[in-house]
Design a protein around this motif. Structure first.
Motif, PDB file in Angstrom:
ATOM      1  N   ILE A 177      -9.499 -17.973  -8.457  1.00 27.33           N
ATOM      2  CA  ILE A 177      -9.670 -17.192  -9.709  1.00 27.33           C
ATOM      3  C   ILE A 177     -11.383 -18.340 -10.747  1.00 27.33           C
ATOM      4  O   ILE A 177     -11.786 -18.755 -11.151  1.00 27.33           O
ATOM      5  CB  ILE A 177      -8.594 -16.890 -10.767  1.00 27.33           C
ATOM      6  CG1 ILE A 177      -7.803 -15.407 -10.591  1.00 27.33           C
ATOM      7  CG2 ILE A 177      -9.448 -16.941 -12.077  1.00 27.33           C
ATOM      8  CD1 ILE A 177      -7.216 -15.079 -11.104  1.00 27.33           C
ATOM      9  N   ILE A 178     -10.347 -19.866 -10.264  1.00 30.49           N
ATOM     10  CA  ILE A 178     -11.076 -20.845 -10.816  1.00 30.49           C
ATOM     11  C   ILE A 178     -12.261 -21.082  -9.588  1.00 30.49           C
ATOM     12  O   ILE A 178     -13.459 -20.941 -10.593  1.00 30.49           O
ATOM     13  CB  ILE A 178     -10.104 -22.341 -10.704  1.00 30.49           C
ATOM     14  CG1 ILE A 178      -9.323 -22.036 -11.388  1.00 30.49           C
ATOM     15  CG2 ILE A 178     -11.031 -23.397 -10.946  1.00 30.49           C
ATOM     16  CD1 ILE A 178      -9.232 -22.085 -13.566  1.00 30.49           C
ATOM     17  N   ASN A 179     -12.028 -20.723  -8.216  1.00 30.98           N
ATOM     18  CA  ASN A 179     -13.716 -20.423  -7.607  1.00 30.98           C
ATOM     19  C   ASN A 179     -14.974 -19.617  -8.560  1.00 30.98           C
ATOM     20  O   ASN A 179     -15.342 -19.031  -8.469  1.00 30.98           O
ATOM     21  CB  ASN A 179     -13.364 -20.796  -6.289  1.00 30.98           C
ATOM     22  CG  ASN A 179     -14.486 -20.757  -5.425  1.00 30.98           C
ATOM     23  OD1 ASN A 179     -14.749 -21.481  -5.567  1.00 30.98           O
ATOM     24  ND2 ASN A 179     -14.672 -19.678  -4.955  1.00 30.98           N
ATOM     25  N   ASP A 180     -13.938 -18.086  -8.263  1.00 33.67           N
ATOM     26  CA  ASP A 180     -15.013 -17.052  -9.562  1.00 33.67           C
ATOM     27  C   ASP A 180     -15.589 -17.101  -9.871  1.00 33.67           C
ATOM     28  O   ASP A 180     -17.168 -17.498 -10.483  1.00 33.67           O
ATOM     29  CB  ASP A 180     -13.822 -16.033  -8.891  1.00 33.67           C
ATOM     30  CG  ASP A 180     -13.323 -15.363  -8.187  1.00 33.67           C
ATOM     31  OD1 ASP A 180     -13.980 -15.399  -7.262  1.00 33.67           O
ATOM     32  OD2 ASP A 180     -12.407 -14.456  -7.869  1.00 33.67           O
ATOM     33  N   PHE A 181     -14.642 -18.187 -11.191  1.00 36.43           N
ATOM     34  CA  PHE A 181     -15.347 -18.524 -12.395  1.00 36.43           C
ATOM     35  C   PHE A 181     -16.272 -19.751 -12.336  1.00 36.43           C
ATOM     36  O   PHE A 181     -17.248 -19.351 -13.206  1.00 36.43           O
ATOM     37  CB  PHE A 181     -14.425 -19.541 -13.530  1.00 36.43           C
ATOM     38  CG  PHE A 181     -14.636 -20.437 -14.390  1.00 36.43           C
ATOM     39  CD1 PHE A 181     -14.690 -19.037 -16.027  1.00 36.43           C
ATOM     40  CD2 PHE A 181     -15.036 -21.354 -14.557  1.00 36.43           C
ATOM     41  CE1 PHE A 181     -14.790 -19.655 -17.171  1.00 36.43           C
ATOM     42  CE2 PHE A 181     -16.121 -21.887 -16.073  1.00 36.43           C
ATOM     43  CZ  PHE A 181     -15.784 -20.860 -16.649  1.00 36.43           C
ATOM     44  N   PHE A 182     -16.186 -20.376 -11.297  1.00 33.84           N
ATOM     45  CA  PHE A 182     -17.113 -21.322 -11.507  1.00 33.84           C
ATOM     46  C   PHE A 182     -18.623 -21.270 -10.209  1.00 33.84           C
ATOM     47  O   PHE A 182     -19.594 -21.242 -10.080  1.00 33.84           O
ATOM     48  CB  PHE A 182     -17.192 -22.713 -10.514  1.00 33.84           C
ATOM     49  CG  PHE A 182     -16.338 -23.098 -11.581  1.00 33.84           C
ATOM     50  CD1 PHE A 182     -17.058 -24.290 -12.579  1.00 33.84           C
ATOM     51  CD2 PHE A 182     -14.460 -24.123 -12.123  1.00 33.84           C
ATOM     52  CE1 PHE A 182     -16.546 -25.104 -13.912  1.00 33.84           C
ATOM     53  CE2 PHE A 182     -14.105 -24.651 -12.583  1.00 33.84           C
ATOM     54  CZ  PHE A 182     -14.822 -25.087 -13.437  1.00 33.84           C
ATOM     55  N   THR A 183     -18.691 -20.367  -9.074  1.00 33.75           N
ATOM     56  CA  THR A 183     -18.501 -19.625  -8.886  1.00 33.75           C
ATOM     57  C   THR A 183     -20.609 -18.424  -9.125  1.00 33.75           C
ATOM     58  O   THR A 183     -21.421 -17.741  -8.905  1.00 33.75           O
ATOM     59  CB  THR A 183     -18.732 -19.118  -7.085  1.00 33.75           C
ATOM     60  OG1 THR A 183     -17.762 -18.422  -7.070  1.00 33.75           O
ATOM     61  CG2 THR A 183     -18.405 -20.736  -7.100  1.00 33.75           C
ATOM     62  N   THR A 184     -19.281 -17.557  -9.483  1.00 37.67           N
ATOM     63  CA  THR A 184     -19.760 -16.085 -10.210  1.00 37.67           C
ATOM     64  C   THR A 184     -19.945 -15.970 -11.869  1.00 37.67           C
ATOM     65  O   THR A 184     -20.463 -14.772 -12.327  1.00 37.67           O
ATOM     66  CB  THR A 184     -18.915 -14.899  -9.704  1.00 37.67           C
ATOM     67  OG1 THR A 184     -17.787 -14.783 -10.316  1.00 37.67           O
ATOM     68  CG2 THR A 184     -18.707 -15.203  -7.738  1.00 37.67           C
ATOM     69  N   ASN A 185     -19.625 -17.009 -12.490  1.00 39.57           N
ATOM     70  CA  ASN A 185     -18.987 -16.680 -13.741  1.00 39.57           C
ATOM     71  C   ASN A 185     -18.360 -15.246 -14.416  1.00 39.57           C
ATOM     72  O   ASN A 185     -18.963 -15.190 -15.279  1.00 39.57           O
ATOM     73  CB  ASN A 185     -20.803 -16.862 -14.629  1.00 39.57           C
ATOM     74  CG  ASN A 185     -20.832 -18.304 -14.231  1.00 39.57           C
ATOM     75  OD1 ASN A 185     -22.037 -18.242 -14.343  1.00 39.57           O
ATOM     76  ND2 ASN A 185     -20.442 -19.112 -14.009  1.00 39.57           N
ATOM     77  N   ASP A 208     -20.299 -13.839 -20.858  1.00 40.55           N
ATOM     78  CA  ASP A 208     -21.181 -12.109 -21.068  1.00 40.55           C
ATOM     79  C   ASP A 208     -21.973 -11.910 -22.591  1.00 40.55           C
ATOM     80  O   ASP A 208     -21.872 -10.833 -23.150  1.00 40.55           O
ATOM     81  CB  ASP A 208     -19.925 -11.534 -20.569  1.00 40.55           C
ATOM     82  CG  ASP A 208     -20.785  -9.863 -20.969  1.00 40.55           C
ATOM     83  OD1 ASP A 208     -22.350  -9.187 -19.622  1.00 40.55           O
ATOM     84  OD2 ASP A 208     -20.000  -9.071 -21.235  1.00 40.55           O
ATOM     85  N   LEU A 209     -22.320 -13.440 -23.295  1.00 39.10           N
ATOM     86  CA  LEU A 209     -22.523 -13.028 -24.637  1.00 39.10           C
ATOM     87  C   LEU A 209     -24.686 -12.727 -24.655  1.00 39.10           C
ATOM     88  O   LEU A 209     -24.908 -13.640 -24.200  1.00 39.10           O
ATOM     89  CB  LEU A 209     -22.165 -14.064 -25.559  1.00 39.10           C
ATOM     90  CG  LEU A 209     -20.885 -14.035 -26.187  1.00 39.10           C
ATOM     91  CD1 LEU A 209     -20.342 -15.432 -26.681  1.00 39.10           C
ATOM     92  CD2 LEU A 209     -20.414 -13.281 -26.760  1.00 39.10           C
ATOM     93  N   TYR A 210     -25.135 -12.394 -25.420  1.00 41.63           N
ATOM     94  CA  TYR A 210     -26.282 -11.420 -24.866  1.00 41.63           C
ATOM     95  C   TYR A 210     -27.403 -12.579 -25.860  1.00 41.63           C
ATOM     96  O   TYR A 210     -28.580 -12.578 -25.421  1.00 41.63           O
ATOM     97  CB  TYR A 210     -26.351 -10.125 -25.339  1.00 41.63           C
ATOM     98  CG  TYR A 210     -25.799  -9.199 -24.182  1.00 41.63           C
ATOM     99  CD1 TYR A 210     -27.198  -9.153 -23.182  1.00 41.63           C
ATOM    100  CD2 TYR A 210     -24.791  -8.997 -24.340  1.00 41.63           C
ATOM    101  CE1 TYR A 210     -25.989  -8.382 -21.550  1.00 41.63           C
ATOM    102  CE2 TYR A 210     -24.561  -8.139 -23.194  1.00 41.63           C
ATOM    103  CZ  TYR A 210     -24.803  -8.266 -21.848  1.00 41.63           C
ATOM    104  OH  TYR A 210     -24.045  -7.151 -20.376  1.00 41.63           O
ATOM    105  N   PHE A 211     -26.373 -12.835 -27.413  1.00 41.58           N
ATOM    106  CA  PHE A 211     -27.809 -12.867 -28.238  1.00 41.58           C
ATOM    107  C   PHE A 211     -26.846 -14.023 -28.690  1.00 41.58           C
ATOM    108  O   PHE A 211     -26.008 -14.896 -28.586  1.00 41.58           O
ATOM    109  CB  PHE A 211     -27.412 -12.143 -29.631  1.00 41.58           C
ATOM    110  CG  PHE A 211     -27.433 -10.272 -29.590  1.00 41.58           C
ATOM    111  CD1 PHE A 211     -28.998 -10.279 -29.118  1.00 41.58           C
ATOM    112  CD2 PHE A 211     -26.646  -9.352 -29.396  1.00 41.58           C
ATOM    113  CE1 PHE A 211     -29.171  -9.087 -29.216  1.00 41.58           C
ATOM    114  CE2 PHE A 211     -26.786  -8.658 -28.848  1.00 41.58           C
ATOM    115  CZ  PHE A 211     -28.071  -7.878 -29.134  1.00 41.58           C
ATOM    116  N   GLN A 212     -28.347 -15.166 -29.129  1.00 49.04           N
ATOM    117  CA  GLN A 212     -28.787 -16.396 -29.620  1.00 49.04           C
ATOM    118  C   GLN A 212     -27.340 -16.539 -30.658  1.00 49.04           C
ATOM    119  O   GLN A 212     -26.745 -17.615 -31.179  1.00 49.04           O
ATOM    120  CB  GLN A 212     -29.674 -16.898 -29.934  1.00 49.04           C
ATOM    121  CG  GLN A 212     -30.226 -17.928 -28.918  1.00 49.04           C
ATOM    122  CD  GLN A 212     -30.667 -18.976 -28.733  1.00 49.04           C
ATOM    123  OE1 GLN A 212     -29.994 -19.937 -29.642  1.00 49.04           O
ATOM    124  NE2 GLN A 212     -30.650 -19.635 -26.543  1.00 49.04           N
TER     125      GLN A 212
END
Length: 261
Positions: A177-185, A208-212
């Motif tokens: 899961i840690i690897n997924d976080f860093f490779t795919t966000n 996954d946030l879209y707006f500033q």
């Protein structure tokens, strides 16, 4: 025309049927109200007109409508454990017996409301939406996640009411899961097996946030820093402390880069 006072009054009537004093139900009621407020903040930051701003607020009230039936039927807010997609159930509850008409008399916004609700909890927003459907889907996704960040960062809500499982004695977050976080966000929910794994989900939401305005709120409020402290107080494992701080460091780097663009 959308009248927010009518929506709030009808919302109070509806949730009164689901034991609002129950901690998890209370959390969800408060969550919904804050999501509606977040949607208003985002809409105003985008300079939307009054009616579109009210529509964003209304979708904030509606996005988790199915949660109350979910906990009544399955005694959990976990879609995985209950086998219930709460976005789909929210649309069903609102539209199957025309409950929506108690909140908004006109039908002109029905499709946008349905699309936004259905997309708020999907892994990604579906393709081929029109401009307005896409806009309101993005607003509700950001508004929802902003309140998740708020909820996990403060002591008002117990970790037991936020996390999925009952045990806290894990030694590490699954390295895959840690690897997924860093490779795919991205965190694949099918890989979540315990509360240690759940930790990773909240950090991955940042991607996954879209707006500033949403990114700035998370950064300025230090939601993830406060969540990290809570995690380290709840879990005894030094491995989890180390992994969690790695996730925090990556999120802060991402925030700094995106905000300063």
């Amino acid at each position: 025309m959308i009248d927010i006072n009518t929506i709030e009054n009808e919302f109070v009537k509806y949730v009164s049927n689901y034991n609002p004093s129950n901690e998890r139900v209370k959390l969800k009621i408060e969550h919904i109200r804050r999501v509606a407020k977040n949607a208003k903040t985002i809409a105003k930051n985008l300079n939307l007109n009054e009616e579109d701003t009210n529509l964003a607020i209304a979708i904030g009230y509606f996005h988790d409508f199915g949660r109350f039936e979910q906990i009544k039927r399955a005694n959990t807010f976990s879609d995985k454990e209950s086998g219930i997609n709460h976005g789909e159930l929210s649309v069903k509850v609102l539209f199957e017996n025309n409950l929506i008409r108690k909140f908004i008399e006109t039908t002109e916004y029905d499709n946008i409301i349905k699309v936004a609700i259905l997309n708020h909890n999907r892994p990604t927003i579906e393709e081929n939406l029109n401009e307005k459907e896409l806009l309101f889907s993005k607003i509700i996704r950001d508004a929802d996640k902003l309140d998740i960040f708020y909820t996990i960062s403060i002591p008002d809500y117990s970790m037991e009411s936020i996390f999925w499982y009952n045990t806290w004695n894990q030694e590490e977050i699954d390295p895959e899961i840690i690897n997924d976080f860093f490779t795919t966000n991205y965190i694949f929910y099918s890989k979540i097996k315990n509360n240690a794994d759940v930790i990773s989900i909240f950090y991955a939401y940042i991607f996954d946030l879209y707006f500033q305005i949403s990114l700035k709120i998370v950064s300025e409020k230090k939601y993830l820093e406060n969540f990290t402290k809570r995690v380290c107080n709840k879990f005894n494992s030094l491995n989890i402390h180390y992994q969690t701080n790695l996730l925090l460091e990556a999120c802060n780097k991402y925030l700094n880069e995106k905000i300063n663009i």
